[in-house]
Write an enzyme that holds these catalytic residues in place. Structure first.
Site, PDB file in Angstrom:
ATOM      1  N   GLU A  36      13.132 -11.462  17.846  1.00 43.18           N
ATOM      2  CA  GLU A  36      11.676 -11.251  17.819  1.00 43.18           C
ATOM      3  C   GLU A  36      11.280 -10.590  19.130  1.00 43.18           C
ATOM      4  O   GLU A  36      11.537 -11.122  20.204  1.00 43.18           O
ATOM      5  CB  GLU A  36      10.963 -12.596  17.631  1.00 43.18           C
ATOM      6  N   CYS A  44       0.467 -13.436  11.136  1.00 41.08           N
ATOM      7  CA  CYS A  44      -0.402 -14.484  10.579  1.00 41.08           C
ATOM      8  C   CYS A  44      -0.775 -15.511  11.636  1.00 41.08           C
ATOM      9  O   CYS A  44      -1.946 -15.839  11.815  1.00 41.08           O
ATOM     10  CB  CYS A  44       0.300 -15.162   9.394  1.00 41.08           C
ATOM     11  N   CYS A  49      -4.244 -14.218  10.241  1.00 40.53           N
ATOM     12  CA  CYS A  49      -4.936 -15.224   9.417  1.00 40.53           C
ATOM     13  C   CYS A  49      -5.432 -16.443  10.200  1.00 40.53           C
ATOM     14  O   CYS A  49      -6.589 -16.854  10.047  1.00 40.53           O
ATOM     15  CB  CYS A  49      -4.013 -15.752   8.324  1.00 40.53           C
ATOM     16  N   LYS A  52      -7.979 -15.761  13.107  1.00 41.54           N
ATOM     17  CA  LYS A  52      -9.162 -15.189  12.444  1.00 41.54           C
ATOM     18  C   LYS A  52      -9.985 -16.294  11.772  1.00 41.54           C
ATOM     19  O   LYS A  52     -11.195 -16.351  11.887  1.00 41.54           O
ATOM     20  CB  LYS A  52      -8.699 -14.133  11.423  1.00 41.54           C
ATOM     21  N   TYR A 179     -10.307  -6.000   3.812  1.00 45.25           N
ATOM     22  CA  TYR A 179     -10.293  -7.395   4.276  1.00 45.25           C
ATOM     23  C   TYR A 179     -10.779  -7.510   5.724  1.00 45.25           C
ATOM     24  O   TYR A 179     -11.700  -8.257   6.045  1.00 45.25           O
ATOM     25  CB  TYR A 179      -8.865  -7.934   4.256  1.00 45.25           C
ATOM     26  N   GLU A 183     -14.221  -9.207   7.126  1.00 45.70           N
ATOM     27  CA  GLU A 183     -14.100 -10.494   7.826  1.00 45.70           C
ATOM     28  C   GLU A 183     -14.650 -10.373   9.251  1.00 45.70           C
ATOM     29  O   GLU A 183     -15.452 -11.203   9.694  1.00 45.70           O
ATOM     30  CB  GLU A 183     -12.640 -10.950   7.824  1.00 45.70           C
ATOM     31  N   ASP A 305       5.574  -7.956   4.678  1.00 47.55           N
ATOM     32  CA  ASP A 305       4.717  -6.765   4.709  1.00 47.55           C
ATOM     33  C   ASP A 305       5.485  -5.457   4.869  1.00 47.55           C
ATOM     34  O   ASP A 305       4.988  -4.409   4.463  1.00 47.55           O
ATOM     35  CB  ASP A 305       3.702  -6.879   5.863  1.00 47.55           C
ATOM     36  N   HIS A 438     -20.248 -33.846 -10.532  1.00 46.84           N
ATOM     37  CA  HIS A 438     -21.616 -33.514 -10.159  1.00 46.84           C
ATOM     38  C   HIS A 438     -22.061 -34.284  -8.921  1.00 46.84           C
ATOM     39  O   HIS A 438     -21.710 -35.461  -8.790  1.00 46.84           O
ATOM     40  CB  HIS A 438     -22.529 -33.868 -11.344  1.00 46.84           C
ATOM     41  N   GLU A 443     -18.410 -27.392 -10.060  1.00 43.91           N
ATOM     42  CA  GLU A 443     -18.673 -27.796 -11.450  1.00 43.91           C
ATOM     43  C   GLU A 443     -19.115 -26.606 -12.299  1.00 43.91           C
ATOM     44  O   GLU A 443     -18.987 -26.613 -13.523  1.00 43.91           O
ATOM     45  CB  GLU A 443     -19.707 -28.921 -11.529  1.00 43.91           C
TER      46      GLU A 443
HETATM   47  P1  NDP Z   1      -7.315  -2.988   3.392  1.00 40.55           P
HETATM   48  O1  NDP Z   1      -6.254  -2.323   2.628  1.00 40.55           O
HETATM   49  O2  NDP Z   1      -7.902  -4.247   2.891  1.00 40.55           O
HETATM   50  O3  NDP Z   1      -8.519  -1.971   3.594  1.00 40.55           O
HETATM   51  C1  NDP Z   1      -8.323  -0.748   4.213  1.00 40.55           C
HETATM   52  C2  NDP Z   1      -9.635  -0.011   4.242  1.00 40.55           C
HETATM   53  O4  NDP Z   1      -9.500   1.157   5.032  1.00 40.55           O
HETATM   54  C3  NDP Z   1     -10.078   0.454   2.862  1.00 40.55           C
HETATM   55  O5  NDP Z   1     -11.481   0.427   2.820  1.00 40.55           O
HETATM   56  C4  NDP Z   1      -9.552   1.886   2.817  1.00 40.55           C
HETATM   57  O6  NDP Z   1     -10.335   2.716   2.003  1.00 40.55           O
HETATM   58  C5  NDP Z   1      -9.731   2.323   4.250  1.00 40.55           C
HETATM   59  N1  NDP Z   1      -8.753   3.306   4.704  1.00 40.55           N
HETATM   60  C6  NDP Z   1      -7.427   3.332   4.476  1.00 40.55           C
HETATM   61  N2  NDP Z   1      -6.863   4.373   5.099  1.00 40.55           N
HETATM   62  C7  NDP Z   1      -7.849   5.020   5.733  1.00 40.55           C
HETATM   63  C8  NDP Z   1      -7.907   6.185   6.546  1.00 40.55           C
HETATM   64  N3  NDP Z   1      -6.811   6.869   6.824  1.00 40.55           N
HETATM   65  N4  NDP Z   1      -9.118   6.567   7.023  1.00 40.55           N
HETATM   66  C9  NDP Z   1     -10.230   5.870   6.746  1.00 40.55           C
HETATM   67  N5  NDP Z   1     -10.230   4.755   5.986  1.00 40.55           N
HETATM   68  C10 NDP Z   1      -9.062   4.351   5.487  1.00 40.55           C
HETATM   69  O7  NDP Z   1      -6.729  -3.123   4.874  1.00 40.55           O
HETATM   70  P2  NDP Z   1      -7.125  -4.034   6.115  1.00 40.55           P
HETATM   71  O8  NDP Z   1      -6.763  -3.226   7.294  1.00 40.55           O
HETATM   72  O9  NDP Z   1      -8.493  -4.576   5.999  1.00 40.55           O
HETATM   73  O10 NDP Z   1      -6.096  -5.247   5.984  1.00 40.55           O
HETATM   74  C11 NDP Z   1      -4.699  -4.959   5.882  1.00 40.55           C
HETATM   75  C12 NDP Z   1      -4.025  -5.915   4.943  1.00 40.55           C
HETATM   76  O11 NDP Z   1      -3.871  -7.159   5.583  1.00 40.55           O
HETATM   77  C13 NDP Z   1      -4.797  -6.206   3.658  1.00 40.55           C
HETATM   78  O12 NDP Z   1      -4.512  -5.296   2.663  1.00 40.55           O
HETATM   79  C14 NDP Z   1      -4.318  -7.583   3.310  1.00 40.55           C
HETATM   80  O13 NDP Z   1      -3.168  -7.477   2.545  1.00 40.55           O
HETATM   81  C15 NDP Z   1      -4.010  -8.212   4.656  1.00 40.55           C
HETATM   82  N6  NDP Z   1      -5.107  -9.093   5.074  1.00 40.55           N
HETATM   83  C16 NDP Z   1      -5.382 -10.184   4.322  1.00 40.55           C
HETATM   84  C17 NDP Z   1      -6.399 -11.041   4.666  1.00 40.55           C
HETATM   85  C18 NDP Z   1      -6.691 -12.223   3.803  1.00 40.55           C
HETATM   86  O14 NDP Z   1      -5.834 -12.591   3.000  1.00 40.55           O
HETATM   87  N7  NDP Z   1      -7.868 -12.839   3.908  1.00 40.55           N
HETATM   88  C19 NDP Z   1      -7.210 -10.825   5.862  1.00 40.55           C
HETATM   89  C20 NDP Z   1      -6.844  -9.638   6.580  1.00 40.55           C
HETATM   90  C21 NDP Z   1      -5.840  -8.815   6.194  1.00 40.55           C
HETATM   91  P3  NDP Z   1     -10.049   2.874   0.436  1.00 40.55           P
HETATM   92  O15 NDP Z   1     -10.616   1.665  -0.238  1.00 40.55           O
HETATM   93  O16 NDP Z   1     -10.751   4.130   0.101  1.00 40.55           O
HETATM   94  O17 NDP Z   1      -8.563   2.979   0.308  1.00 40.55           O
END
Ligand code: NDP
Length: 449
Positions: A36, A44, A49, A52, A179, A183, A305, A438, A443
């Site tokens: 690592e 995470c 996660c 956050k 996401y 968030e 990932d 309730h 519910e």
């Molecule tokens: P997401 O995939 O959720 O969202 C990415 C966003 O960025 C989308 O709106 C996408 O647009 C946009 N995007 C992608 N590429 C570009 C670009 N080149 N230029 C401009 N906009 C762009 O990614 P996040 O970064 O928010 O999170 C990464 C991952 O981490 C998530 O997919 C999830 O798997 C994980 N995660 C999970 C969480 C949870 O379980 N609560 C919390 C945080 C992260 P478009 O929709 O048009 O593609």
């Protein structure tokens, strides 16, 4: 008989998937080492996660304290100190980092605090130059934030840096609508920042059910969040006053104190020696694997990932467990990716499992949709005009539940339990046969119409 290799398993990356795979493989009797380069625990635990969610809890007090007055509480002057929360969160991250390290050590796993690169199908070379051999190699290196290639991009931060800020920025621009964007928009907004989300499309949280994400958008607007759709930053510049000036397509430039890139995550597979070792990668650098997480090289596996199947911690953990059971436990297993629940810890949070209404209509043709659109009791008394939405999607022919989506207080907590029923293939009638508990928000699930 002495083994021809130093280890039975060498894992690269001690995140959720790598730790589970290493620990369980060792418990199955394998001699295991894990390398690592940063901190044991991975995204995470260290910068995702877990910290956050703690910030989400901290942020929620802003509304809770406001609502408390409606419940008869007289509060003295309240103020928020970011550094107290930040340092308490980071201290807990240290605790968890220690717990993960102990878990590995207690199972006899050797931890190597160095970057490792593949230099052959059975060989890794550490930064120190030391060469280590292993019968099997597991790549569990995760993903990193994607930063678009625009002039001045380095003036922005990613989610990694959010946990170390010196102060809550007054004006934050968040690029992306997924996401992380939603968030952190909630977190910064609750801490008093002016937040603007800049998204290239016109949809936040694409992939979630349309009515549920629309509800989040409406509520976010009510809370004062700003949105710029069909917008992509084209240039970032530091102004004389120390702010960041952001030029974007389709909209006027804005000046902010902080820009957060939340534009997805890319597999961390660059410069790992994977291709030279014969491991096939996809277009985004994701490692191609079969259902047993085996790569194109027979003894090299990958989980989590960096394989870009579903980028969620519990999925990586399952993949790590299945790998260990398959390779060292004599029990070939693979992960079932159907009905994986997920949640967004926005304000309020949303959660879902199974197909959205749109997906179900495309795939099944005939669907029935039941929903409850209600104001939670606590919001009524607090005079908070925020409605929850629960939505159940059923197969039109047999009433089997194929999707469940919700937004509202505690939605992820409620959905986790309900996801068991969806995964088990229960029907709307099964839910209706259950007497309501309730008064709760949950519910509503057994009273849907
Ligand atoms: P997401 O995939 O959720 O969202 C990415 C966003 O960025 C989308 O709106 C996408 O647009 C946009 N995007 C992608 N590429 C570009 C670009 N080149 N230029 C401009 N906009 C762009 O990614 P996040 O970064 O928010 O999170 C990464 C991952 O981490 C998530 O997919 C999830 O798997 C994980 N995660 C999970 C969480 C949870 O379980 N609560 C919390 C945080 C992260 P478009 O929709 O048009 O593609």
């Amino acid at each position: 008989m002495a083994s021809e290799y130093d280890y039975d398993l060498f894992t690269i990356g001690a995140g959720s998937g790598g730790v589970r795979a290493s620990r369980v493989s060792a418990a199955h009797g394998a001699r295991v080492a894990v390398a690592e380069e940063y901190r044991v625990g991975g995204t995470c635990v260290i910068r995702g996660c877990v910290p956050k969610k703690m910030l989400v809890y901290g942020a929620h007090f802003a509304e809770d304290l406001e609502d408390a007055r409606k419940f008869g509480w007289t509060l003295g002057e309240c103020s928020f100190d970011w550094k107290t929360l930040r340092d308490n969160v980071l201290a807990d991250v240290d605790r968890l980092n220690g717990a993960y390290t102990d878990t590995l050590e207690n199972n006899g796993v050797d931890i190597i605090h160095e970057r490792a690169r593949l230099t052959g199908p059975h060989e890794v070379t550490l930064d120190s130059g030391k060469v280590v051999t292993a019968r099997h190699i597991l790549v569990a290196v995760g993903a990193r934030p994607r930063v678009p290639d625009v002039p001045g991009a380095e003036l922005g931060i990613t989610s990694n840096e959010c946990f170390h800020l010196d102060a809550v920025p007054e004006r934050v621009l968040i690029v992306g609508g997924g996401y992380i964007a939603n968030e952190f928009a909630g977190i910064f907004n609750q801490f008093g920042a002016t937040v603007t989300i800049v998204n290239r499309g016109d949809t936040i949280l694409r992939g979630y059910d349309e009515s549920v994400r629309d509800r989040l958008l409406q509520i976010s607007l009510l809370k004062g969040l700003n949105f710029r759709f069909h917008a992509s930053p084209t240039r970032l510049e530091r102004t004389d006053s120390g702010c960041i000036r952001v030029e974007m397509t389709g909209h006027d430039p804005v000046e902010v104190d902080c820009l957060l890139w939340a534009t997805g995550r890319v597999p961390n597979t660059h410069d790992l020696g994977l291709e030279d070792a014969g491991v096939e990668l996809g277009e985004q650098g994701e490692i191609k694997v079969d259902r047993f997480s085996r790569t194109s090289v027979e003894n090299i596996y990958a989980v989590g990932d960096c394989t870009d199947r579903i980028q969620l911690t519990p999925v990586a953990i399952r993949e790590g467990q299945a790998f260990a059971d398959t390779v060292f436990g004599g029990n070939p297993s693979c992960v079932n990716y159907d009905c994986v629940p997920s949640a967004v810890f926005s304000h309020p949070p949303m959660a879902g499992v199974g197909m959205t209404e749109g997906e179900a209509r495309n795939k099944l043709g005939s669907v029935k949709v039941y929903q409850s659109d209600f104001r939670p009791m606590k919001n009524v008394l607090a005079q908070r005009n925020e409605r929850s939405l629960y939505k159940m999607i059923c197969h039109g022919e047999n009433d089997q539940i194929v999707g469940l989506h919700m937004i509202g207080p505690d939605a992820p907590e409620i959905l986790q339990a309900a996801a068991v029923a969806v995964k088990a293939g229960l029907t709307k009638a099964d839910f209706d046969a259950t007497v309501a508990l309730h008064p709760t928000m949950a519910e509503e699930l057994v009273l849907l119409r």
